[in-house]
Scaffold this motif. Structure first.
Motif, PDB file in Angstrom:
ATOM      1  N   VAL A  85       5.951  10.742  -3.250  1.00  0.00           N
ATOM      2  CA  VAL A  85       6.339  10.663  -1.844  1.00  0.00           C
ATOM      3  C   VAL A  85       7.598   9.810  -1.716  1.00  0.00           C
ATOM      4  CG1 VAL A  85       3.981  10.955  -0.978  1.00  0.00           C
ATOM      5  CG2 VAL A  85       4.893   8.649  -1.337  1.00  0.00           C
ATOM      6  N   SER A  86       8.385  10.118  -0.720  1.00  0.00           N
ATOM      7  CA  SER A  86       9.590   9.336  -0.446  1.00  0.00           C
ATOM      8  C   SER A  86       9.217   8.069   0.310  1.00  0.00           C
ATOM      9  CB  SER A  86      10.569  10.159   0.386  1.00  0.00           C
ATOM     10  OG  SER A  86      10.037  10.381   1.695  1.00  0.00           O
ATOM     11  N   ARG A  90       6.116   7.367   2.815  1.00  0.00           N
ATOM     12  CA  ARG A  90       5.236   6.201   2.710  1.00  0.00           C
ATOM     13  C   ARG A  90       5.015   5.560   4.078  1.00  0.00           C
ATOM     14  NH1 ARG A  90       7.874   0.926   1.427  1.00  0.00           N
ATOM     15  NH2 ARG A  90       7.231   0.446   3.548  1.00  0.00           N
ATOM     16  N   LEU A  91       6.087   5.429   4.832  1.00  0.00           N
ATOM     17  CA  LEU A  91       5.972   4.855   6.174  1.00  0.00           C
ATOM     18  C   LEU A  91       5.128   5.744   7.077  1.00  0.00           C
ATOM     19  CD1 LEU A  91       9.661   3.658   6.615  1.00  0.00           C
ATOM     20  CD2 LEU A  91       7.663   2.235   6.099  1.00  0.00           C
ATOM     21  N   GLU A  92       5.250   7.036   6.896  1.00  0.00           N
ATOM     22  CA  GLU A  92       4.445   7.984   7.670  1.00  0.00           C
ATOM     23  C   GLU A  92       2.965   7.841   7.326  1.00  0.00           C
ATOM     24  OE1 GLU A  92       4.854  12.357   7.025  1.00  0.00           O
ATOM     25  OE2 GLU A  92       5.651  12.303   9.061  1.00  0.00           O
ATOM     26  N   LEU A  93       2.667   7.649   6.051  1.00  0.00           N
ATOM     27  CA  LEU A  93       1.283   7.445   5.617  1.00  0.00           C
ATOM     28  C   LEU A  93       0.702   6.164   6.206  1.00  0.00           C
ATOM     29  CD1 LEU A  93       1.661   8.547   1.902  1.00  0.00           C
ATOM     30  CD2 LEU A  93       0.073   9.569   3.548  1.00  0.00           C
ATOM     31  N   GLU A  94       1.521   5.125   6.265  1.00  0.00           N
ATOM     32  CA  GLU A  94       1.071   3.873   6.865  1.00  0.00           C
ATOM     33  C   GLU A  94       0.695   4.094   8.333  1.00  0.00           C
ATOM     34  OE1 GLU A  94       3.819   0.863   4.132  1.00  0.00           O
ATOM     35  OE2 GLU A  94       4.190   1.048   6.288  1.00  0.00           O
ATOM     36  N   ALA A  95       1.545   4.801   9.052  1.00  0.00           N
ATOM     37  CA  ALA A  95       1.282   5.074  10.469  1.00  0.00           C
ATOM     38  C   ALA A  95       0.068   5.962  10.655  1.00  0.00           C
ATOM     39  CB  ALA A  95       2.519   5.720  11.107  1.00  0.00           C
ATOM     40  N   MET A  96      -0.189   6.814   9.681  1.00  0.00           N
ATOM     41  CA  MET A  96      -1.324   7.725   9.737  1.00  0.00           C
ATOM     42  C   MET A  96      -2.663   6.999   9.596  1.00  0.00           C
ATOM     43  SD  MET A  96      -1.852  11.073   7.272  1.00  0.00           S
ATOM     44  CE  MET A  96      -0.149  11.578   7.439  1.00  0.00           C
ATOM     45  N   GLY A  97      -2.628   5.811   8.996  1.00  0.00           N
ATOM     46  CA  GLY A  97      -3.854   5.047   8.814  1.00  0.00           C
ATOM     47  C   GLY A  97      -4.356   5.000   7.386  1.00  0.00           C
ATOM     48  N   LEU A  98      -3.526   5.449   6.426  1.00  0.00           N
ATOM     49  CA  LEU A  98      -3.903   5.310   5.021  1.00  0.00           C
ATOM     50  C   LEU A  98      -4.098   3.835   4.699  1.00  0.00           C
ATOM     51  CD1 LEU A  98      -4.106   7.337   2.506  1.00  0.00           C
ATOM     52  CD2 LEU A  98      -1.978   6.231   1.768  1.00  0.00           C
ATOM     53  N   PRO A 109       7.492   4.298  -7.892  1.00  0.00           N
ATOM     54  CA  PRO A 109       8.784   3.806  -7.398  1.00  0.00           C
ATOM     55  C   PRO A 109       8.640   2.398  -6.824  1.00  0.00           C
ATOM     56  CG  PRO A 109       8.294   6.016  -6.543  1.00  0.00           C
ATOM     57  CD  PRO A 109       7.039   5.486  -7.145  1.00  0.00           C
ATOM     58  N   ALA A 110       9.666   1.600  -6.986  1.00  0.00           N
ATOM     59  CA  ALA A 110       9.592   0.210  -6.529  1.00  0.00           C
ATOM     60  C   ALA A 110       9.373   0.112  -5.027  1.00  0.00           C
ATOM     61  CB  ALA A 110      10.868  -0.528  -6.938  1.00  0.00           C
ATOM     62  N   TYR A 111       9.871   1.098  -4.247  1.00  0.00           N
ATOM     63  CA  TYR A 111       9.736   1.002  -2.791  1.00  0.00           C
ATOM     64  C   TYR A 111       8.280   1.048  -2.336  1.00  0.00           C
ATOM     65  CZ  TYR A 111       9.836   6.183  -3.131  1.00  0.00           C
ATOM     66  OH  TYR A 111       9.599   7.483  -3.467  1.00  0.00           O
ATOM     67  N   MET A 112       7.386   1.610  -3.148  1.00  0.00           N
ATOM     68  CA  MET A 112       5.974   1.614  -2.763  1.00  0.00           C
ATOM     69  C   MET A 112       5.416   0.192  -2.691  1.00  0.00           C
ATOM     70  SD  MET A 112       5.089   4.748  -2.121  1.00  0.00           S
ATOM     71  CE  MET A 112       3.304   4.558  -2.022  1.00  0.00           C
ATOM     72  N   MET A 113       5.952  -0.691  -3.509  1.00  0.00           N
ATOM     73  CA  MET A 113       5.462  -2.068  -3.543  1.00  0.00           C
ATOM     74  C   MET A 113       6.024  -2.916  -2.410  1.00  0.00           C
ATOM     75  SD  MET A 113       3.276  -2.133  -5.957  1.00  0.00           S
ATOM     76  CE  MET A 113       3.001  -3.895  -6.163  1.00  0.00           C
ATOM     77  N   LYS A 120      -2.052  -2.300  -2.515  1.00  0.00           N
ATOM     78  CA  LYS A 120      -1.264  -1.794  -3.638  1.00  0.00           C
ATOM     79  C   LYS A 120      -2.137  -1.809  -4.901  1.00  0.00           C
ATOM     80  CE  LYS A 120       2.601  -4.281  -1.505  1.00  0.00           C
ATOM     81  NZ  LYS A 120       1.704  -5.046  -0.604  1.00  0.00           N
ATOM     82  N   MET A 121      -2.400  -0.620  -5.450  1.00  0.00           N
ATOM     83  CA  MET A 121      -3.273  -0.521  -6.613  1.00  0.00           C
ATOM     84  C   MET A 121      -2.598   0.254  -7.744  1.00  0.00           C
ATOM     85  SD  MET A 121      -7.330   0.485  -6.779  1.00  0.00           S
ATOM     86  CE  MET A 121      -7.166   2.273  -6.628  1.00  0.00           C
ATOM     87  N   PRO A 122      -1.577  -0.320  -8.376  1.00  0.00           N
ATOM     88  CA  PRO A 122      -1.004   0.321  -9.558  1.00  0.00           C
ATOM     89  C   PRO A 122      -2.013   0.364 -10.706  1.00  0.00           C
ATOM     90  CG  PRO A 122       0.491  -1.329  -8.651  1.00  0.00           C
ATOM     91  CD  PRO A 122      -0.833  -1.525  -7.988  1.00  0.00           C
ATOM     92  N   ALA A 123      -1.808   1.319 -11.601  1.00  0.00           N
ATOM     93  CA  ALA A 123      -2.696   1.481 -12.756  1.00  0.00           C
ATOM     94  C   ALA A 123      -1.940   1.206 -14.052  1.00  0.00           C
ATOM     95  CB  ALA A 123      -3.264   2.900 -12.784  1.00  0.00           C
ATOM     96  N   ILE A 124      -2.581   0.471 -14.932  1.00  0.00           N
ATOM     97  CA  ILE A 124      -2.075   0.339 -16.294  1.00  0.00           C
ATOM     98  C   ILE A 124      -2.749   1.392 -17.161  1.00  0.00           C
ATOM     99  CG2 ILE A 124      -1.440  -2.092 -16.165  1.00  0.00           C
ATOM    100  CD1 ILE A 124      -4.157  -2.775 -17.452  1.00  0.00           C
TER     101      ILE A 124
END
Length: 231
Positions: A85-86, A90-98, A109-113, A120-124
């Motif tokens: 996602v761009s 991401r901002l749209e997902l936030e507004a959606m209630g994710l 991508p760094a912008y997700m952080m 924020k749940m990155p995976a190793i």
């Protein structure tokens, strides 16, 4: 950031990774006691063998899922190696209630952080080392997904060496740890994850099946939630 709060408050939290983007399966997971629900977009999923469509193709489903789940947090794997996602999405997902996102750190991508809304749940993966854990401890990561099993180990039984690795990560990462069922973890083994210091177990296709019906999903969730409630 409800998921982060749940992990900090609960002994162990049950997260369900749906094998397909299907509202009836989500409803079954909720009936079985799921405390969070995760779905996918833009990815091929190794455990289920499914390819999930683009964010645009899943947008209406995500809105419906968030409405269905109500106060139960909903998360998304928003991409993988080939697509993501761009920042605007991401901002749209936030507004959606994710509530949260999950993705391999090597694809993230760094912008997700930069999000101040999403857990924020990155995976190793299996290439992590002790330096990785040092960096995780100092990072903005809220929850660490321990997807450390190599592909050839998917679906095999949980063993004590696995538990030692989960214990080590949980002790050193400085973040709540979530264990996905890459291994065929039995519901009664959730107790061992708790004793290893893990804060959540995320059951998915390896446990529920690649093409489960609603009853299979509900049955698997109920079995794990019953063990968790007995801790």
């Amino acid at each position: 950031m409800i998921l982060h709060k749940l992990l900090n408050e609960n002994k162990l939290t049950l997260v369900v990774s749906l094998p397909s983007n299907n509202l009836s399966l989500a409803e079954a997971a909720l009936e079985g006691g799921a405390q969070a629900v995760k779905v996918h977009a833009n990815v091929w999923h190794r455990a289920s063998g499914h390819t999930f469509g683009t964010y645009a193709e899943n947008k209406n489903f995500l809105r419906d899922l968030i409405a269905l789940c109500g106060k139960v947090p909903v998360g998304l794997v928003p991409g993988g190696e080939e697509a993501f996602v761009s920042n605007d999405e991401r901002l749209e997902l936030e507004a959606m209630g994710l509530d949260f996102f999950s993705a391999y750190a090597k694809h993230l991508p760094a912008y997700m952080m930069e999000s101040k809304v999403l857990t924020k749940m990155p995976a190793i993966d299996c290439t992590y080392d002790q330096n990785t854990l040092d960096a995780v401890r100092l990072s903005k990561i809220d929850v660490l997904e321990c997807s450390i099993q190599p592909g050839e180990a998917y679906g095999t039984p949980l063993n004590y060496a696995d538990l030692l690795r989960y214990t080590d990560i949980s002790a050193k990462a400085g973040k709540p740890t979530l264990i996905p069922t890459q291994k065929k973890i039995r519901s009664e083994e959730a107790r061992h994850l708790y004793e290893a210091g893990c804060k959540a177990v995320m059951i998915g296709a390896v446990v529920m099946g690649k093409e489960p019906g609603a009853q299979e999903v509900k049955r698997a969730c109920t079995a794990f939630r019953d063990v968790i409630e007995s801790l």
